[in-house]
Structures are given as C-alpha cells and as structure tokens.
Design an enzyme around this catalytic site. Structure first.
Site, short mmCIF file in Angstrom:
data_model
loop_
_atom_site.label_atom_id
_atom_site.label_comp_id
_atom_site.label_asym_id
_atom_site.label_seq_id
_atom_site.Cartn_x
_atom_site.Cartn_y
_atom_site.Cartn_z
N ARG A 111 -8.55 -0.09 5.74
CA ARG A 111 -8.34 -0.43 4.32
C ARG A 111 -8.25 -1.95 4.16
O ARG A 111 -8.79 -2.53 3.23
CB ARG A 111 -7.06 0.25 3.84
CG ARG A 111 -6.81 0.20 2.35
CD ARG A 111 -5.84 1.28 1.90
NE ARG A 111 -6.41 2.60 2.02
CZ ARG A 111 -6.03 3.51 2.93
NH1 ARG A 111 -5.05 3.25 3.77
NH2 ARG A 111 -6.64 4.67 2.99
N LYS A 145 -1.65 4.67 -0.51
CA LYS A 145 -2.77 3.72 -0.59
C LYS A 145 -2.41 2.56 -1.54
O LYS A 145 -2.70 1.40 -1.26
CB LYS A 145 -4.01 4.40 -1.17
CG LYS A 145 -4.77 5.29 -0.24
CD LYS A 145 -6.03 5.75 -0.98
CE LYS A 145 -6.82 6.75 -0.20
NZ LYS A 145 -8.00 7.22 -0.98
N PHE A 198 0.99 7.50 6.51
CA PHE A 198 0.70 8.78 5.85
C PHE A 198 -0.50 9.42 6.54
O PHE A 198 -1.11 8.84 7.44
CB PHE A 198 0.47 8.58 4.35
CG PHE A 198 -0.77 7.80 4.00
CD1 PHE A 198 -0.80 6.42 4.12
CD2 PHE A 198 -1.93 8.44 3.57
CE1 PHE A 198 -1.95 5.70 3.81
CE2 PHE A 198 -3.08 7.73 3.25
CZ PHE A 198 -3.09 6.36 3.37
N GLY A 199 -0.83 10.61 6.09
CA GLY A 199 -2.02 11.30 6.59
C GLY A 199 -2.04 11.39 8.11
O GLY A 199 -1.09 11.85 8.75
N ASN A 205 -4.78 8.10 -6.90
CA ASN A 205 -3.53 8.82 -7.16
C ASN A 205 -2.66 8.87 -5.92
O ASN A 205 -1.64 9.54 -5.91
CB ASN A 205 -3.83 10.26 -7.61
CG ASN A 205 -4.35 10.29 -9.04
OD1 ASN A 205 -3.75 9.66 -9.92
ND2 ASN A 205 -5.43 10.99 -9.27
N LYS A 238 0.42 -2.21 10.32
CA LYS A 238 -0.78 -1.38 10.10
C LYS A 238 -1.84 -2.19 9.35
O LYS A 238 -3.02 -2.14 9.68
CB LYS A 238 -0.42 -0.11 9.30
CG LYS A 238 -1.64 0.73 8.96
CD LYS A 238 -1.33 1.99 8.16
CE LYS A 238 -2.64 2.66 7.71
NZ LYS A 238 -2.43 3.83 6.85
N ASP A 287 -12.52 5.65 -0.90
CA ASP A 287 -12.46 6.95 -0.24
C ASP A 287 -12.42 6.66 1.25
O ASP A 287 -13.14 5.79 1.74
CB ASP A 287 -13.67 7.81 -0.63
CG ASP A 287 -13.36 9.30 -0.45
OD1 ASP A 287 -12.19 9.70 -0.62
OD2 ASP A 287 -14.28 10.07 -0.15
P1 ITT Z 1 -7.33 9.13 -3.96
O1 ITT Z 1 -6.56 9.41 -5.21
O2 ITT Z 1 -7.46 7.66 -3.70
O3 ITT Z 1 -8.64 9.85 -3.88
P2 ITT Z 1 -6.62 10.83 -1.68
O4 ITT Z 1 -5.30 11.12 -1.08
O5 ITT Z 1 -7.43 11.95 -2.27
O6 ITT Z 1 -6.39 9.67 -2.76
P3 ITT Z 1 -8.73 10.32 0.32
O7 ITT Z 1 -9.54 11.43 -0.22
O8 ITT Z 1 -9.41 9.01 0.52
O9 ITT Z 1 -7.45 10.03 -0.60
O10 ITT Z 1 -8.00 10.71 1.67
C1 ITT Z 1 -8.63 11.38 2.68
C2 ITT Z 1 -7.69 11.89 3.72
O11 ITT Z 1 -7.56 10.92 4.75
C3 ITT Z 1 -6.27 12.26 3.29
O12 ITT Z 1 -5.90 13.41 4.02
C4 ITT Z 1 -5.43 11.10 3.72
O13 ITT Z 1 -4.13 11.50 4.08
C5 ITT Z 1 -6.21 10.59 4.94
N1 ITT Z 1 -6.10 9.14 5.02
C6 ITT Z 1 -6.67 8.24 4.17
N2 ITT Z 1 -6.32 6.99 4.54
C7 ITT Z 1 -5.53 7.11 5.63
C8 ITT Z 1 -4.85 6.18 6.43
O14 ITT Z 1 -4.89 4.88 6.19
N3 ITT Z 1 -4.13 6.64 7.45
C9 ITT Z 1 -4.06 7.96 7.72
N4 ITT Z 1 -4.65 8.91 6.99
C10 ITT Z 1 -5.39 8.48 5.94
#
Ligand code: ITT
Length: 193
Positions: free
Chosen positions: A175, A11, A146-147, A7, A169, A67
C-alpha cells in the site's frame, strides 16, 4: 482534497498515516457515503476502477480507491482478487485457516501482496501498483494490522506484519509503494504537495 473510496477502516488508517500532513484525504464514511461498492471482477485493476468510478459518479469529486490481493506462488496466484472472499463457503474458520491448510507441507511459501490504486482526477482515471514480496508463515503471529498480516513476513523483515506497529508495516508495504506513486504523480502532474 481527495476522497478515499474505501469502507475498510484499517486501510483508511494506513493511508492517512502515509499522507499525513501531505494531502487531505477523507474516507467514504467521512464523506457521508454509506454505500457498499461491489467488487465483482476477476482483476484488482477492474475492481479498483469500479470503486473509484462509483464514487465519482455519486459525488463528482476527485477520488481514489484501491484493491489489494494476496498472491501465493504455490497456489498459482490465489487467493488474489478473491482474497476477501477466499473462505466464502465457510468450510474453514477464517481466510487464514484456509490459506494455512492449502499450504500444508508445501515448501514454497513465497507470496506477494499487490495493491492497485485507481485515481480519478478531473474526470480521468490513472492507476498505480505497489507490490510487497514475502513469505507465508506456518502459523499466525501477532495481533496487529488486519487481514492476512499475521501470516506474512515481508522480504527484509524478521517478523510478520501482524507483529509490527503500523509505521513499521508502512515502511515495507504494498500500500505504501502504491501511495508513493500516487503522490509522485500528483506532485509532478498537478503540482500538489
Ligand atoms: P474496500 O472498501 O477498500 O474495498 P475491502 O476490505 O473490501 O475494502 P479488499 O477487497 O482490497 O478490501 O481486500 C482484500 C482482502 O485482502 C481482505 O480480506 C483484506 O483483509 C486483505 N488485505 C488487504 N490489504 C491487506 C493488508 O495490507 N494486509 C493484510 N491483508 C490485507
């Protein structure tokens, strides 16, 4: 065609850019699935499996999920599998604020992003891992990605993921490495290209 059980629109964009012209991938939204999939487990592997298994049960179609966690050495691997919910008590402004607070005055800034992909193909599960090592900065830089991207400099680069365009990136990222393994598997096992 594969359903990408995520979601997270960021990603989906990154994965689509990596697979563009190679394989058709549709997101949960595009597949018309609005369900929020729980991630209750203590490992990325178990959470990834739950996501893909849930979508497989719903659709009966080949799919994959991923994940991702940020594992920080000086924090014994935290926030790791809890990266999304790191600041869930809401004491800090954001996950990044909490991370920088916990790392204050810590000289060891080494960290890694780890992605686990769970693929369900013809009813069987396969997993792939991608790791990107790097350093956590003292302050956020850039507004891309993001994140945790604005505080992470991957090894071999001079700027944070937040300061990079998506294509840049994708040259370094966890990823990208996991997706490369997925593609290699699909090519060698199923002859898909
Ligand atoms: P899903 O629907 O795929 O589960 P999600 O947003 O719940 O999406 P995750 O649980 O894998 O995804 O994400 C874990 C955390 O890590 C979340 O706070 C993201 O912002 C961060 N994150 C994941 N991939 C990242 C990236 O490539 N760069 C920076 N932060 C990332």
């Amino acid at each position: 065609m594969l359903i990408f059980a995520s979601n997270n629109e960021n990603k989906v964009k990154e994965v689509n850019a990596l697979l563009h012209g190679i394989m058709e991938v549709i997101s949960l939204k595009e597949a018309g699935i609005m369900q929020d999939i729980p991630e209750p487990f203590l490992t990325l592997e178990e959470n990834a499996t739950t996501k893909s298994a849930t979508i497989y049960q719903l659709t009966g179609r080949d799919c994959f999920s991923e994940d991702t966690g940020l594992e920080v050495q000086a924090l014994d691997g935290r926030p790791g599998v809890k990266s999304a919910r790191y600041n869930e008590e809401g004491v800090f402004g954001s996950n990044i604020d909490k991370l920088l607070f916990e790392l204050k005055n810590k000289p060891n800034r080494s960290a890694r992003f780890r992605t686990v992909i769970s693929l369900i193909m013809n009813g069987k599960e396969f997993q792939f891992e991608g790791i990107c090592n790097g350093q956590i900065t003292e302050a956020p830089k850039g507004h891309g990605g993001f994140g945790y991207d604005p505080v992470f400099i991957p090894d071999g680069a001079k700027v944070t993921f937040g300061e990079m365009e998506m294509d840049e990136k994708n040259q370094y990222s966890h990823r990208k490495k996991a997706v490369a393994q997925l593609l290699n598997f699909l090519k060698t096992t199923y002859g898909k290209n």
